[in-house]
Design an enzyme around this catalytic site. Sequence first.
Site, PDB file in Angstrom:
ATOM      1  N   SER A  60       9.734 -26.371  43.442  1.00 22.90           N
ATOM      2  CA  SER A  60       9.869 -25.414  42.346  1.00 22.90           C
ATOM      3  C   SER A  60      11.071 -25.660  41.444  1.00 22.90           C
ATOM      4  CB  SER A  60       9.886 -24.014  42.937  1.00 22.90           C
ATOM      5  OG  SER A  60       9.668 -23.073  41.941  1.00 22.90           O
ATOM      6  N   HIS A  61      12.009 -24.708  41.429  1.00 25.28           N
ATOM      7  CA  HIS A  61      13.149 -24.803  40.516  1.00 25.28           C
ATOM      8  C   HIS A  61      14.292 -25.627  41.102  1.00 25.28           C
ATOM      9  CE1 HIS A  61      13.785 -21.591  43.341  1.00 25.28           C
ATOM     10  NE2 HIS A  61      15.072 -21.738  43.155  1.00 25.28           N
ATOM     11  N   LYS A  87       3.164 -16.445  39.821  1.00 25.19           N
ATOM     12  CA  LYS A  87       3.807 -16.196  38.544  1.00 25.19           C
ATOM     13  C   LYS A  87       3.435 -17.325  37.593  1.00 25.19           C
ATOM     14  CE  LYS A  87       8.352 -17.666  40.342  1.00 25.19           C
ATOM     15  NZ  LYS A  87       8.423 -17.594  41.802  1.00 25.19           N
ATOM     16  N   ARG A 127       8.004 -20.254  36.467  1.00 29.80           N
ATOM     17  CA  ARG A 127       9.079 -19.422  35.911  1.00 29.80           C
ATOM     18  C   ARG A 127       9.173 -19.583  34.396  1.00 29.80           C
ATOM     19  NH1 ARG A 127      14.272 -19.292  39.867  1.00 29.80           N
ATOM     20  NH2 ARG A 127      13.121 -19.105  41.808  1.00 29.80           N
TER      21      ARG A 127
END
Length: 539
Positions: free
Chosen positions: A112-113, A375, A281
């Site tokens: 992910s991030h 999300k 995100r």
Amino acid sequence: MIKTVSTTPYQDQKMGTAGIRKKVKTVIQENYLENFVQSLFDAIGGVKGQTFVLGGDGRYYNDIAIQKIIKMSAANGMKKLIIGQNGMLSTPASSRVLLKNHADGGLTLSASHNPGGINGDFGIKYATANGGQCSSAISAKIYERTKEISSYQTLDAKDVDLSKLGVQHLEGMEIEVIDPIKDYLLMMEEIFDFEAIKKLFKTNFSFVFDAMNAVTGPYGVKIFEEVLGAKKGSVHQAKPLPDFGGLHPDPNLVYAKHLVDLMWSDNAPDFAGANDGDGDRNMILGKKFFVSPSDSLAILTDNYAQIPAYKKGIYGVAKSAATSTAVCRVAKALNIACYEVPTGWKNFCNLMDSNRITFCGEESFGTSSSHIREKDGIWAILFWLNIIANTGKSVEQITRDFWAKYGRTYYLRFDFDGIDTSVADQLMKDLEANLKSFEGNTYEGHRVTDAHPFVYTDPVDGQTTQNGLLVYFEDGARICYRLSGTGTNGATLRVYIESYDPSNFDKDAKQELSGLLKVAMILADIEKRTGKNKPDLTT
Ligand code: VG1
Ligand code: CO
């Protein structure tokens, strides 16, 4: 040819807030990935006859891991794998493909991030048939299995060509390589007013989408530039790179500083959006203006009727406990339910499946709706563009109108990174034990009215989860403490602080919350325990 390979267990394969996340150097150890994947297959009762969706954010090791998983899936009797071309699928697109095809599960190769590259992180998110990441009960089962695994099944076979679209076969398993963007784009066209946004892009409205050298670059080029007509070159850092070009692909004011600098410069476009590594995100910026993610969720909710897919009405909304209470004020005004759940998107899924909520969000730059069970970074940007196209207002004006209506919630998250795990655990334990003793006392002028652990019972499956500690103040302020479940470097203590002002909207958030940060440090005895007299990161 199918072969059984003997292996010995690793003891550290526990899944966190969003899948398993580890240093690349850990994951490339012999049989590490294989152990985890076989344990997952075993823990869910095998994958014989099942269909899975597979893809990733293109980070370092994506290409190798995906071939290993393809061969293991075939060897374990999987019926079909649906794979994004060249092994790429954003997390939201993967959820869409899973739901559309009624697949049994999905694996997204992403941390992910978190940063990528050989010195960065790798991870796997596992989604179940509902399109969302597996429940804590399932991840606990997988973890138990990883501790006792002794062999895995794989194939002696050549690597599969993932560049060609279409169907191929491997040991009786069907592999369908799909366009990673097509189904996602179709869904976005069904939700938003693309004609209105096209018109907006024909005016002198200027726009930048920053993909942070990660998975959503090609999605952005296709959707914003080719379909909606944003100027060519509006998508920045559009080519997914295995190390994200050295960027930390977390779209916030610190890690997307280049974008912030652009938006505070004389050449600032009217709007900028950014996504993280796997595209779930989003950050929203206007000219010299930042929309806090908690506000963004509240603003989108307040403007639901602007969007074709939601204009007939929405169910309730939900936020993680750590997220600001701004959206709750909107829910109250709209007379809809507002749920508060533990951090981690999986906690929203039952609420969506049971039509209790339509929108949900987290302070960590995550917002989405029940169109999928993850999300969705591009969805949030399209939502803002649709509001701007309808109202002709700027990002700042939309936000200020919102504050004028509901008051402003000042909100920041403070992270204390790289803490020794045992120190962090003890800090939380002692803080929890002390909570009641804070009640009625005043610290730096703020009187505590209530302090308790956040405990959530899911209304659908009855599962109870404790995550985080909450302290409430008389003046409407709130502090939430919790430990991160996505880090790969010791423990991260997150301290989330908000205050509410019904009429003064022009204070600096850092200054406004500095007193409460001091209180938060005192209550949890942060400096003495961690040696840190200030947070490492403020977002
Ligand atoms: C963080 C965020 C959380 C988010 C999770 C996964 O978890 O706080 O809100 O759902 O990352 O996001 P934690 O446990 O480190 O606080 V992503 O974009 O990495 O899937
Ligand atoms: Co993400």
